[in-house]
Design an enzyme around this catalytic site. Structure first.
Site, PDB file in Angstrom:
ATOM      1  N   CYS A 619      -4.202   0.286  -0.229  1.00 21.44           N
ATOM      2  CA  CYS A 619      -3.397  -0.939  -0.225  1.00 21.44           C
ATOM      3  C   CYS A 619      -4.253  -2.134  -0.666  1.00 21.44           C
ATOM      4  O   CYS A 619      -4.655  -2.213  -1.812  1.00 21.44           O
ATOM      5  CB  CYS A 619      -2.774  -1.151   1.147  1.00 21.44           C
ATOM      6  N   HIS A 754      -0.266   4.576   2.151  1.00 19.78           N
ATOM      7  CA  HIS A 754      -1.130   4.631   3.336  1.00 19.78           C
ATOM      8  C   HIS A 754      -1.215   6.033   3.943  1.00 19.78           C
ATOM      9  O   HIS A 754      -0.486   6.337   4.905  1.00 19.78           O
ATOM     10  CB  HIS A 754      -0.597   3.679   4.415  1.00 19.78           C
ATOM     11  N   GLU A 756      -3.565   7.048   5.855  1.00 20.04           N
ATOM     12  CA  GLU A 756      -4.155   6.898   7.190  1.00 20.04           C
ATOM     13  C   GLU A 756      -3.122   6.536   8.242  1.00 20.04           C
ATOM     14  O   GLU A 756      -3.405   6.611   9.451  1.00 20.04           O
ATOM     15  CB  GLU A 756      -5.272   5.850   7.148  1.00 20.04           C
TER      16      GLU A 756
END
Length: 793
Positions: A619, A754, A756
């Site tokens: 990001c 994302h 994660e």
């Protein structure tokens, strides 16, 4: 009260022309006051320096029992000019403020309510009523609210606003995890019934609690007695009738909550909800918002409203109104510009408590596949919402029990809808009956997306699910057109008519990291690098930790001050967020802090060139890596190559013109990226949350080279797994669906979505049951971090 001396001039201000009164009386929204021990002062100062947070010690506790406010600037001025010292600006005895205060007495005047029965023409059909009701802002899709906010930040979000294969905004309860390594957490749900307050404030208060609980019930909670709530009151309390109504509502609320065994432990009052305008008083209707929250022993037991069982699903109705069908204050009444006179209520509070506990027991045994509360819009709207979310159909067969057609379908008496498997129906009914709860079968779920409604043996409705959903979505899309590019709104609106469940497939089976790697005494170190405004550091650290790394929290101030060096790390991760609030465009301030500091840029370049290192940017970190020239790299075309900044690919504003947060589909292709080894050929969902994620290639030759060299390992795709540039499957308009870039040697990877935030399956808002993965297990995205760990061996 102890008391303290405070120096007004110690307060940090940006405008030094502010007067003492302006500084002391200002209602600061982003400042905190802390009481710390003198020996902790240096620790606090060092923390604030590291986080770039301004702080000041403004006074000391002295035990005088007073707040003494001094102006050191005025005292210094007097001293220099030989004048007597000025008196304190304020010398307030705290006992007068915090001591025993006389109770206030309020005198309220009651105003008798005049109401009329609901009057709807006999010729109004169910479809006529649905067109009106489904278009109301209180009933319609809330897509215009949910896609523009980050619903995945922290990676601890186990249930956000959207549900089902199409991710429609229909969730009843919010659930957050307590940690990345366990399944405990917390749940929160809201209840409010403002229109009912126009008829019966007491019923409104009880229904607000009831709605909060019938929303909360779909998360497995530790106990109903553990539920606490915040009560937010909004009344024009000084006007005749309004204060008395609020008092009645408060008494009813207290009695109801005592019977339920729950309590309010906070809240906020807005009691001036009236204003003079052109000579008349304009007031907001009195309202109470109940926000209920409680601990969850297992966040994976949460049930969502989307129907899941196809032809094997049966719909059960738990009627908390016990046969009453009152239409007063309903969405149907509002749709016909009326209020009515017969207000719904909770006539049997203990029955609500028993129903809550019975459903909780069914959740524990995983006997419910989908569940939804009945509130705004009534029974028919709740059933339709479940079908909308599941992208399927329902055959409803309802007995009106002589209450009337509209009453049976649109009355907003509290209730619960359960989807259970046909083979479990008898067991579920037995368990409910054992708990003293009556449940009726009202319909059959169908795989075919059609809605069929039979009431008292007569067919009243037969429509396509998508056609009714279009009506429900229409108001939202009109509001969307005021917020983002209209062509994007049209694309999403038209595309929704033909949406299917994403056909994701995996080329591997996700597995937890080997215990030997997790417990190793020596692990490769990875620096989780963040800047002022970053917000994705904790979930990034958790993902690397779950793969067997030793993550370190490194701020840019650590590197600038020389307190940490990249030499000791095998990997670095640039995290997501809004560095410097994106005021210079995304990541430009962050990039400048590195590129225009010669020792620092040299340290980063040394790390980049070391053959034993890897990097990941997500990001905001992805945008940073592009601006640093780390992807696709100098050999392909970047700021580090011959073309310089003018040829560097970067990420610019989304085509829609605004921030987009979606659980989007991506395809992983063949590439040299070390983190995608063994994942090629997979299509799967991933969280995407950014406002500037559109890949921009100033040089078409660089784009061609990226594609030909397979340096775009992740691409956005549609429901059929085809790489796409079409909105909203491609949330930002990136050419060729590009969602990530990597270096030619595969060590450096930058991606806008994302991973994660979804490395565990409970972080997935939806996934196909064909995957046969446990919600408590690892998601496919953990493999990324495990690949990096394996590469470090």
């Amino acid at each position: 009260p102890k008391g303290a001396e405070i120096d007004i001039r110690s307060i940090v201000v940006g405008d030094h022309t502010l007067s003492v009164l302006e500084i002391w009386g200002a209602e600061y929204q982003e400042q905190d006051a802390l009481l710390v021990k003198p020996e902790s002062r240096s620790l606090l100062e060092s923390l604030c320096e590291r986080e770039r947070v301004s702080m000041a010690v403004i006074g000391t506790i002295d035990g005088c029992g007073k707040i003494v406010l001094i102006d050191s600037a005025a005292m210094e001025h007097a001293k220099i000019n030989g004048l007597p010292p000025p008196t304190p600006v304020e010398d307030l005895e705290l006992e007068k403020v915090l001591g025993d205060m006389p109770q206030k007495t309020f005198e309220f005047k009651r105003v008798s309510l005049v109401s009329e029965p609901l009057d709807i023409a006999p010729g109004v059909t169910i479809m006529d009523a649905l067109k009106r009701v489904l278009s109301l802002p209180s009933i319609c899709s809330k897509r215009f609210l949910t896609t523009k906010v980050d619903r995945c930040v922290t990676g601890l979000v186990a249930q956000q606003q959207t549900v089902g294969p199409l991710q429609l905004p229909l969730a009843d309860v919010a659930v957050i995890a307590q940690t990345y390594t366990d399944l405990t957490g917390g749940a929160c749900a809201i209840g409010e019934q403002p229109a009912k307050g126009l008829l019966n404030p007491k019923a409104m208060a009880r229904l607000a609690v009831g709605e909060a609980l019938t929303n909360l019930v779909w998360a497995k909670v530790s106990s109903l007695s553990d539920v606490k709530a915040s009560g937010n009151w909004m009344y024009a309390a000084k006007l005749d009738g309004e204060g008395a109504d609020m008092y009645d509502a408060a008494v009813a609320l207290a009695d109801c909550m005592i019977q339920l065994g729950i309590a309010i432990d906070g809240g906020k009052d807005s009691l001036s909800m009236a204003a003079q305008c052109d000579g008349e008083v304009v007031k907001a209707p009195g309202n109470l918002v109940i926000s209920a929250y409680v601990t969850c022993p297992d966040i994976t037991l949460t049930v969502t409203p989307d129907l899941k069982l196809g032809n094997d699903g049966v719909l059960l109705h738990i009627d908390l109104g016990k046969g009453k069908r009152r239409l007063g204050g309903s969405a149907l009444a509002q749709a016909f510009d009326q209020i009515g006179n017969d207000c719904p209520d909770i006539d049997d509070v203990p029955y609500l408590k028993k129903a809550f506990e019975a459903v909780q027991e069914l959740l524990s045994q995983r006997l419910i596949s989908a569940g939804h509360d009945i509130s705004d819009g009534g029974l028919i709207v709740s059933v339709l919402e479940m079908a909308f979310a599941g992208n399927c159909g329902v055959k409803l067969n309802i007995d009106s029990e002589d209450s009337g057609l509209l009453q049976a379908l649109f009355a907003e008496e509290l209730g619960l809808l359960l989807e259970v498997h046909l083979k479990d129906l008898s067991v579920v009914k037995q368990k409910l009956e054992a708990g003293g709860i009556s449940a009726n079968v009202i319909g059959q779920v169908t795989a075919s997306p059609d809605i069929e409604l039979v009431v008292d043996g007569r067919l009243h409705l037969k429509e396509k699910t998508s056609d009714l959903r279009d009506i429900w979505e229409e108001t939202s899309f009109q509001l969307e057109g005021l917020q983002r590019l209209k062509s994007c709104v049209r694309l999403e609106k038209e595309g929704l008519k033909h949406r299917t469940s994403p056909s994701w497939s995996l080329s591997f089976t996700p597995k937890f990291t080997d215990e030997k790697l997790l417990t190793a005494s020596s692990k490769p170190k990875v620096a989780i690098i963040r800047e002022e405004g970053s917000n994705g550091d904790r979930e990034m650290a958790a993902a690397f930790y779950a793969a067997g790394f030793e993550p370190w929290d490194i701020t840019m101030s650590d590197l600038l001050a020389g307190k940490s060096s990249l030499e000791e790390y095998r990997g670095i991760a640039f995290v997501g967020g809004f560095s410097y609030a994106d005021v210079l465009d995304s990541a430009k301030g962050w990039a400048a802090s590195i590129r225009f500091n010669q020792p620092l840029i040299q340290q980063f370049q040394n790390f980049y060139n070391r053959p034993d290192t890897f990097s990941l940017g997500v990001c905001n970190g992805c945008q940073l890596m592009a601006l640093l020239g780390w992807v696709p790299g100098s050999d392909v075309g970047s700021s580090l190559g011959s073309g310089g900044d003018m040829s560097q690919p970067r990420f610019i504003h989304n085509e829609s013109g605004r921030f987009e947060c979606r659980f989007t589909s991506v395809s992983i292709g063949t590439s040299p990226a070390i983190m995608f080894k063994g994942m090629e050929g997979s299509t799967l969902g991933i969280w995407s949350a950014h406002g500037e994620g559109r890949a921009f290639f100033p040089d078409e030759n660089v784009l061609a080279s990226v594609v030909n060299s397979n340096l775009a390992p992740v691409r956005y795709c549609d429901d059929a797994n085809n790489i796409t540039e079409v909105y909203p499957f491609n949330p930002n308009g990136s050419p060729l669906g590009i969602a990530a870039l990597c270096s030619p040697d595969g060590r450096h990877l930058a991606m806008m979505p994302h991973p994660e935030r979804c490395f565990m399956m409970w972080q997935y808002p939806w996934y196909p049951k064909e995957w046969q993965l446990e919600k408590c297990g690892p998601s496919p995205w953990l493999r990324m971090f495990q690949n990096a760990r394996e590469w470090c061996l």
